[in-house]
Design an enzyme around this catalytic site. Structure first.
Site, PDB file in Angstrom:
ATOM      1  N   THR A 197       0.853  -1.186   0.000  1.00  0.00           N
ATOM      2  CA  THR A 197       0.000   0.000   0.000  1.00  0.00           C
ATOM      3  C   THR A 197       0.890   1.236   0.000  1.00  0.00           C
ATOM      4  O   THR A 197       1.695   1.407   0.920  1.00  0.00           O
ATOM      5  CB  THR A 197      -0.904   0.018   1.246  1.00  0.00           C
ATOM      6  N   ARG A 222       0.761   5.570  -0.937  1.00  0.00           N
ATOM      7  CA  ARG A 222      -0.183   6.635  -1.252  1.00  0.00           C
ATOM      8  C   ARG A 222      -0.017   7.069  -2.708  1.00  0.00           C
ATOM      9  O   ARG A 222       1.115   7.144  -3.205  1.00  0.00           O
ATOM     10  CB  ARG A 222       0.000   7.808  -0.291  1.00  0.00           C
ATOM     11  N   GLU A 277      -0.776  12.344   6.824  1.00  0.00           N
ATOM     12  CA  GLU A 277      -0.222  10.989   6.887  1.00  0.00           C
ATOM     13  C   GLU A 277      -0.544  10.272   8.201  1.00  0.00           C
ATOM     14  O   GLU A 277      -1.069  10.860   9.152  1.00  0.00           O
ATOM     15  CB  GLU A 277       1.303  11.049   6.694  1.00  0.00           C
TER      16      GLU A 277
END
Lengths: 474, 83
Positions: free
Chosen positions: A164, A166, A274
Site C-alpha cells: 500500500t 499513497r 499521513e
C-alpha cells in the site's frame, strides 16, 4: 470461510451490525472524510460506513472505515468480533506459521466485466474520487494495493511485491506515487530507473479484507504477500493475471488499474495528511501513467481516512506490524513473549521479554531496531518483564515508573535511519533512537532494590473468574 | 443546491492562473473538478472556501514557484547503470 472479495465481507459486516449505511445525501467534501474521521472518535466498535447518495454523482458506492475498529479487524480475519486486540495478535502469529500457502490462480475475475484503455482512460469516470484532509494536494488512492516485480528477477514470485503506497490523482490518467525508500517497490523502481526502463505496475482497489492487511505488512523482500494472505485466510489466496502487465493481482478486486511508473520522472506531489498525524510534502515524486482500467460493474470505491491517530489506519497496521517483529525477534531470542508495535506503525514498540542475563533486554531492544521494519520505523522501544502485558498500557506505565533508573536504563543512539515521514526526524530520514529498559535487572546486573516484588495472590485468578460470573449472573 | 463556481482565474494554493477543468459532475452542473497546471493542486468547486478560495486558503499550505522548483526528490533519481 475466508472472503474472496470486498462485497462478501461488507455483507458480513452488515449482518454483524458493523456496517452503517448513511441514508442522507452527503457532499463529497467534507462529509465523507469527516464521517470517517468521526468513526474514530465515537469509541470502541465503530462500524464501516457506506455512502451511496453523494451529491453530483449518479452511481457512487463508497466504503470507508472497513477495518476501523477491533471488531471489524477481527471479522476481517474470520474471528469473533469480541476478540481482544492481544488475542487477535496471538491468533495472527499462530496463523503466520502456515506461511507460505501457495495462491490459487483463477480465471473469470469479476473485474474483467469492463475495460477502458489508452485515450479512453479516465479515473473520474470510474471512481467517485474525493479529498480527505484540508491541506491534501488533491484526491488520493490510499487503500489500494500496488503490485510490481523486481526487474532484475521478474520470474521470482516472492520478489513480486504487493504494497500500500499513497497515490495522488494528478490527471485523468496520471497518479503520483510515494515509494518510501525502505519499501520494496522503491527497490524495484531503483533497478528499473538505473536501466532507464519504466516499471510496470498494477493497482488493485476494493480488495478482500486480508489484502490490505498483508499489503501493509513488513515482510522480508523475497516473501510473497499472497502466500502470507493464504496463511492468514487459512486457504489459498485467489489471484488472477492482469491482462496488460501480466502481474498477479487479487481475483476479487473491484478495480484493477494497470500502467507504468515512468522512468526517471518526478513531479510535485502532496502534501498529504499521513499516518504520523502530520502532513508530508510537497516533494517531487514518481509518476504512474495509466494505460488500462478493468473494473466490476457498479464498482465499490473503498478508501481510508487517516489523520491524527487513532484512525482506521492504526487498526489496519497494528497487528500486522506487531506480528512480524514478534516472529523476527523470537527467531533469535525465544525469551521474547509479546510485541505491541501498534503506535504509529511501530515508531514506538513495547516488548515483553524474559532475561537470559544482565543487559539482555537492552540487546533485544537494539535488535528490534535492526529488523527490516525497525530500520525505517522503530525509534523508541520500551522493554518490560515477561509478566507485564505490553498491550496493557497501565501495566507498562507501572513498569516504566517503578523499574527505570534513567541514567542506566535509557539509551539514546544518535543518527539512525527512519522513514522520512517521521515528523521528529532531523534531517528527514535520520533520527536518534531510544531504548527504555523497564525490566527488572538480573545478575550480573545487580542494580536497584527489586528483591521482594508483590505478586498477585495465588487465589486471585480463581477470584477473578468468580467475580466475572457473579457480575454476569446478577 | 450550491451553484457551481465558474472556473476561477487563479489557483487557491499557488495563485497561478493556468487552471483547467479535469472533471464534471455526472449530474449536470453540480460541480467541476479543477486543477492548477503549475502546482497540480486539485479541488472540487463545492468544497469549503478554505480549500477553494485564494483569500481563505490557509497560509501554511500555500506553495510558491520556488517551493515547487526546489522540492526534494523522493526517491532521488539514481544514476544510469553503465551498460
Amino acid at each position: 470461510m475466508p472472503y474472496d472479495d470486498l462485497r462478501s465481507f461488507l455483507d458480513t459486516l452488515e449482518k454483524e451490525g458493523q456496517l452503517l449505511r448513511i441514508p442522507d445525501e452527503v457532499l463529497p467534501e467534507p462529509d465523507i472524510a469527516a464521517a470517517a474521521n468521526a468513526a474514530g472518535r465515537i469509541g470502541e466498535g465503530a462500524p464501516a460506513l457506506w455512502f451511496d447518495r453523494v451529491k453530483g454523482f449518479t452511481d457512487a458506492r463508497i466504503a470507508m472505515n472497513v477495518h476501523g475498529s477491533w471488531r471489524n479487524h477481527a471479522l476481517a480475519l474470520g474471528m469473533p468480533k469480541e476478540t481482544s486486540p492481544r488475542e487477535q495478535v496471538e491468533e495472527f502469529a499462530r496463523r503466520w506459521d502456515a506461511f507460505p500457502v501457495p495462491p490459487e490462480r483463477r480465471a473469470d475475475a469479476p473485474w474483467q466485466e469492463n475495460t477502458v484503455t489508452g485515450g479512453d482512460v479516465d479515473l473520474f469516470a470510474v471512481l467517485p474520487l474525493f479529498r480527505l484532509n484540508d491541506g491534501d494536494g488533491g484526491f488520493y488512492l490510499d487503500k489500494a494495493a500496488v503490485v510490481s516485480r523486481d526487474p532484475a528477477d521478474p520470474d521470482h514470485f516472492g520478489k513480486q511485491n504487493l504494497g500500500t503506497y499513497r497515490m495522488e490523482v494528478i490527471g485523468r490518467d496520471r497518479l503520483a506515487l510515494q515509494p518510501v525508500p525502505v519499501h520494496d517497490i522503491a527497490q524495484h523502481l531503483r533497478t528499473a530507473e538505473e536501466r532507464g526502463e519504466d516499471l510496470p505496475v498494477a493497482i488493485t482497489l476494493g480488495n478482500d479484507p486480508v489484502i490490505p492487511i498483508v499489503a501493509g505488512m513488513p515482510l522480508r523482500y523475497d516473501q510473497s504477500e499472497y502466500e502470507m494472505a493464504g496463511a492468514l485466510r487459512g486457504a489459498p489466496m485467489p489471484i488472477a493475471t492482469a491482462p496488460h502487465t501480466g502481474l498477479d493481482v487479487p481475483w476479487g478486486a473491484e478495480v484493477v488499474i494497470e500502467g507504468v511508473v515512468e522512468s526517471r520522472v518526478r513531479q510535485i506531489e502532496g502534501p498529504f495528511g499521513e499516518f504520523t498525524g502530520h502532513y508530508s510534502g510537497g516533494r517531487r515524486m514518481p509518476v504512474i501513467r495509466i494505460e488500462r482500467i478493468s473494473y466490476r460493474s457498479r464498482p465499490v470505491f473503498e478508501s481510508l481516512y487517516l489523520g491524527m491517530p487513532w484512525t482506521e489506519c492504526d487498526y489496519l497496521v497494528g497487528p500486522n506490524t506487531s506480528v512480524p517483529l514478534l516472529k523476527q525477534l523470537r527467531a533469535e531470542f525465544p525469551e521474547v513473549r509479546a510485541v505491541n508495535a501498534m503506535y504509529t506503525h511501530g515508531l514506538l514498540v513495547i516488548i515483553s521479554t524474559a532475561k537470559r542475563y544482565g543487559g539482555f533486554a537492552k540487546a533485544v531492544g537494539m535488535r528490534a531496531m535492526t529488523t527490516p521494519h525497525g530500520l525505517g520505523y522503530v525509534s523508541q522501544v520500551i522493554l518490560v518483564d515477561e509478566d507485564v502485558d505490553p498491550f496493557d498500557l497501565p501495566q507498562v506505565m507501572w513498569a516504566q515508573s517503578a523499574k527505570v533508573n534513567p541514567r542506566e536504563d535509557v539509551l539514546v543512539l544518535p543518527n539512525l535511519s527512519v522513514v522520512e515521514l517521521a515528523p521528529a526526524s532531523q534531517p528527514a530520514g535520520v533520527t536518534s533512537k531510544m531504548i527504555i529498559d523497564a525490566t527488572t535487572p538480573v545478575a550480573p546486573d545487580v542494580r536497584g532494590n527489586f528483591g521482594t516484588p508483590v505478586k498477585d495472590l495465588p487465589e486471585t485468578a480463581a477470584w477473578a473468574a468468580r467475580l466475572r460470573t457473579l457480575l454476569a449472573t446478577r | 443546491m450550491t451553484a457551481p463556481t465558474a472556473s476561477p482565474a487563479v489557483c487557491p494554493r499557488c495563485s497561478d492562473e493556468a487552471v483547467r477543468t479535469v472533471a464534471h459532475s455526472p449530474v449536470p452542473d453540480v460541480w467541476e473538478v479543477l486543477q492548477c497546471a503549475r502546482c497540480l493542486y486539485m479541488w472540487r468547486t463545492t468544497e469549503p472556501a478554505r480549500r477553494t478560495s485564494p483569500g481563505a486558503y490557509p497560509e501554511r499550505f500555500r506553495m510558491t514557484a520556488e517551493d515547487i522548483a526546489t522540492a526534494l526528490e523522493v526517491p532521488a533519481v539514481p544514476p544510469l547503470a553503465a551498460r
